[in-house]
Design an enzyme around this catalytic site. Structure first.
Site, PDB file in Angstrom:
ATOM      1  CE1 TYR A  10      -3.329  -2.988   1.026  1.00  0.00           C
ATOM      2  CE2 TYR A  10      -4.370  -1.156  -0.100  1.00  0.00           C
ATOM      3  CZ  TYR A  10      -4.383  -2.477   0.314  1.00  0.00           C
ATOM      4  OH  TYR A  10      -5.469  -3.262  -0.001  1.00  0.00           O
ATOM      5  CG  ASN A  23     -11.783   4.477  -8.878  1.00  0.00           C
ATOM      6  OD1 ASN A  23     -11.846   3.256  -9.096  1.00  0.00           O
ATOM      7  ND2 ASN A  23     -12.026   5.371  -9.817  1.00  0.00           N
ATOM      8  CG  HIS A  35     -14.357  -0.705  -2.978  1.00  0.00           C
ATOM      9  ND1 HIS A  35     -14.132  -1.147  -4.259  1.00  0.00           N
ATOM     10  CD2 HIS A  35     -15.513  -1.280  -2.597  1.00  0.00           C
ATOM     11  CE1 HIS A  35     -15.113  -1.961  -4.625  1.00  0.00           C
ATOM     12  NE2 HIS A  35     -15.976  -2.056  -3.633  1.00  0.00           N
ATOM     13  CB  CYS A  49      -1.504   1.089  19.596  1.00  0.00           C
ATOM     14  SG  CYS A  49      -1.890   1.781  21.208  1.00  0.00           S
ATOM     15  CB  CYS A  63      -2.780  -2.191  23.122  1.00  0.00           C
ATOM     16  SG  CYS A  63      -3.496  -1.613  21.578  1.00  0.00           S
ATOM     17  CB  THR A  75     -16.369  -0.487 -13.059  1.00  0.00           C
ATOM     18  OG1 THR A  75     -16.241  -1.614 -12.172  1.00  0.00           O
ATOM     19  CG2 THR A  75     -17.802  -0.380 -13.551  1.00  0.00           C
TER      20      THR A  75
HETATM   21  N1  APR Z   1     -11.757   4.872 -19.538  1.00  0.00           N
HETATM   22  C1  APR Z   1     -12.769   4.059 -19.124  1.00  0.00           C
HETATM   23  N2  APR Z   1     -12.589   2.767 -18.741  1.00  0.00           N
HETATM   24  C2  APR Z   1     -11.336   2.269 -18.815  1.00  0.00           C
HETATM   25  C3  APR Z   1     -10.228   3.034 -19.247  1.00  0.00           C
HETATM   26  C4  APR Z   1     -10.484   4.385 -19.613  1.00  0.00           C
HETATM   27  N3  APR Z   1      -9.482   5.173 -20.043  1.00  0.00           N
HETATM   28  N4  APR Z   1      -9.112   2.244 -19.195  1.00  0.00           N
HETATM   29  C5  APR Z   1      -9.513   1.035 -18.735  1.00  0.00           C
HETATM   30  N5  APR Z   1     -10.841   1.041 -18.528  1.00  0.00           N
HETATM   31  C6  APR Z   1     -11.678  -0.044 -18.014  1.00  0.00           C
HETATM   32  C7  APR Z   1     -11.163  -1.429 -18.297  1.00  0.00           C
HETATM   33  O1  APR Z   1     -11.606  -1.862 -19.582  1.00  0.00           O
HETATM   34  C8  APR Z   1     -11.827  -2.234 -17.169  1.00  0.00           C
HETATM   35  O2  APR Z   1     -13.111  -2.699 -17.583  1.00  0.00           O
HETATM   36  O3  APR Z   1     -11.667   0.066 -16.602  1.00  0.00           O
HETATM   37  C9  APR Z   1     -11.991  -1.212 -16.051  1.00  0.00           C
HETATM   38  C10 APR Z   1     -11.085  -1.459 -14.860  1.00  0.00           C
HETATM   39  O4  APR Z   1     -11.480  -2.681 -14.288  1.00  0.00           O
HETATM   40  P1  APR Z   1     -10.765  -3.201 -12.945  1.00  0.00           P
HETATM   41  O5  APR Z   1      -9.300  -3.076 -13.079  1.00  0.00           O
HETATM   42  O6  APR Z   1     -11.386  -4.525 -12.633  1.00  0.00           O
HETATM   43  O7  APR Z   1     -11.182  -2.131 -11.851  1.00  0.00           O
HETATM   44  P2  APR Z   1     -12.568  -1.992 -11.137  1.00  0.00           P
HETATM   45  O8  APR Z   1     -13.698  -2.404 -12.023  1.00  0.00           O
HETATM   46  O9  APR Z   1     -12.632  -0.633 -10.540  1.00  0.00           O
HETATM   47  O10 APR Z   1     -12.435  -3.049  -9.935  1.00  0.00           O
HETATM   48  C11 APR Z   1     -13.504  -3.031  -9.006  1.00  0.00           C
HETATM   49  O11 APR Z   1     -12.449  -4.537  -7.566  1.00  0.00           O
HETATM   50  O12 APR Z   1     -10.590  -5.348  -6.896  1.00  0.00           O
HETATM   51  C12 APR Z   1     -11.590  -4.574  -6.472  1.00  0.00           C
HETATM   52  O13 APR Z   1     -11.547  -2.852  -4.901  1.00  0.00           O
HETATM   53  C13 APR Z   1     -11.136  -3.186  -6.185  1.00  0.00           C
HETATM   54  O14 APR Z   1     -12.401  -1.191  -6.577  1.00  0.00           O
HETATM   55  C14 APR Z   1     -11.870  -2.343  -7.204  1.00  0.00           C
HETATM   56  C15 APR Z   1     -12.981  -3.261  -7.649  1.00  0.00           C
END
Ligand code: APR
Length: 252
Positions: free
Chosen positions: A70, A106, A123, A158, A161, A199
């Site tokens: 992280y 995000n 998240h 901490c 503890c 997503t």
């Molecule tokens: N504009 C729009 N979408 C895009 C772009 C862009 N420039 N570049 C990539 N993508 C799309 C990809 O095609 C993919 O479908 O963004 C998506 C990213 O997918 P993931 O990497 O799976 O991310 P996300 O969907 O946010 O994951 C959901 O899963 O692992 C957990 O907590 C984590 O918040 C995350 C959640």
């Protein structure tokens, strides 16, 4: 089945919609240079699958490794700027107070950096720390671990503890913040238009919000350069990048 739609059609839908819910994922930040969650890990983290690190069990088994992962992501994200897509959503919210509810998966804080208000961060936020356990209270004293008294370390803990700090993000298998999720469900159920942006739709309950919106009678639009697991829920698919499409779509 969804249709590939011209951006002009969706622009008209935005103008017609009284209430809009925007559900964003890692693709929203791709054009800011933040790798999407499922992009191949880089450098020394290449040998790990993020889903092997982002869990409480992984942290308890190897706190330093997860803390360092992280820390490397925080370092990579700390100077990243919001892109035109983040800015377009924030500007729309300013012009139309209360009309667009932002729901994000995000943890990079870029929507907030762009000025978006009331973002429902399902998240969590990678830049926040929380205590791993309730304070054990040293010497039998049930106290409240005080971040200002945390001993430095990887992770800090901490001084009283020994309770370690952990990143303030939701790990796989953990419950989402109840208040944010309830508000997101409400927004999805009542909106006239849901924009599903960047997503993969791989993770629930966040991805389920698109189903909620559809069942609630909203128009659902998926904005993604690639196919996603939510394409089947959409009325319309816009194959493109968030930072390129959103400024025009939200220029109402
Ligand atoms: N504009 C729009 N979408 C895009 C772009 C862009 N420039 N570049 C990539 N993508 C799309 C990809 O095609 C993919 O479908 O963004 C998506 C990213 O997918 P993931 O990497 O799976 O991310 P996300 O969907 O946010 O994951 C959901 O899963 O692992 C957990 O907590 C984590 O918040 C995350 C959640």
């Amino acid at each position: 089945m969804p249709t590939f739609t011209e951006a002009a059609t969706v622009q008209a839908w935005v103008r017609e919609a009284r209430t809009i819910a925007a559900l964003t994922g890692a693709g929203m930040s791709a054009e800011s240079g933040v790798p999407t969650f499922r992009d191949a890990q880089t450098g020394l983290w290449a040998r790990f699958n993020p889903e092997e690190l982002a869990t409480e069990a992984a942290f308890r088994a190897n706190p330093q490794r997860v803390w360092d992962w992280y820390a490397s992501r925080r370092e990579m994200m700390k100077d990243v700027a919001p892109n035109a897509g983040h800015q377009a959503i924030a500007a729309f919210q300013r012009r139309h107070p209360g009309r667009l509810t932002l729901i994000t998966q995000n943890v990079d804080g870029l929507h907030q950096k762009a000025g978006s208000t009331g973002a429902l961060a399902l998240h969590g936020n990678i830049f926040e720390d929380i205590w791993l356990d309730p304070c054990a209270g040293a010497r039998g004293r049930a106290g409240i671990c005080d971040v200002s008294l945390a001993e430095p370390g990887r992770p800090p803990h901490c001084a009283d503890c020994g309770n370690p700090l952990r990143p303030g993000v939701v790990w796989f298998g953990e419950m989402l913040p109840a208040g944010a999720l309830a508000a997101a469900e409400q927004a999805a159920d009542h909106c006239d238009l849901m924009l599903v942006i960047g997503t993969s739709g791989a993770v629930y309950p966040a991805a389920g919000l698109a189903h909620t919106a559809r069942q609630g009678g909203a128009r659902v639009v998926v904005i993604n350069p690639e196919p996603s697991e939510l394409d089947g829920v959409a009325h319309a698919l816009l194959r493109g990048k968030a930072a390129e499409l959103l400024p025009a779509l939200l220029n109402d």
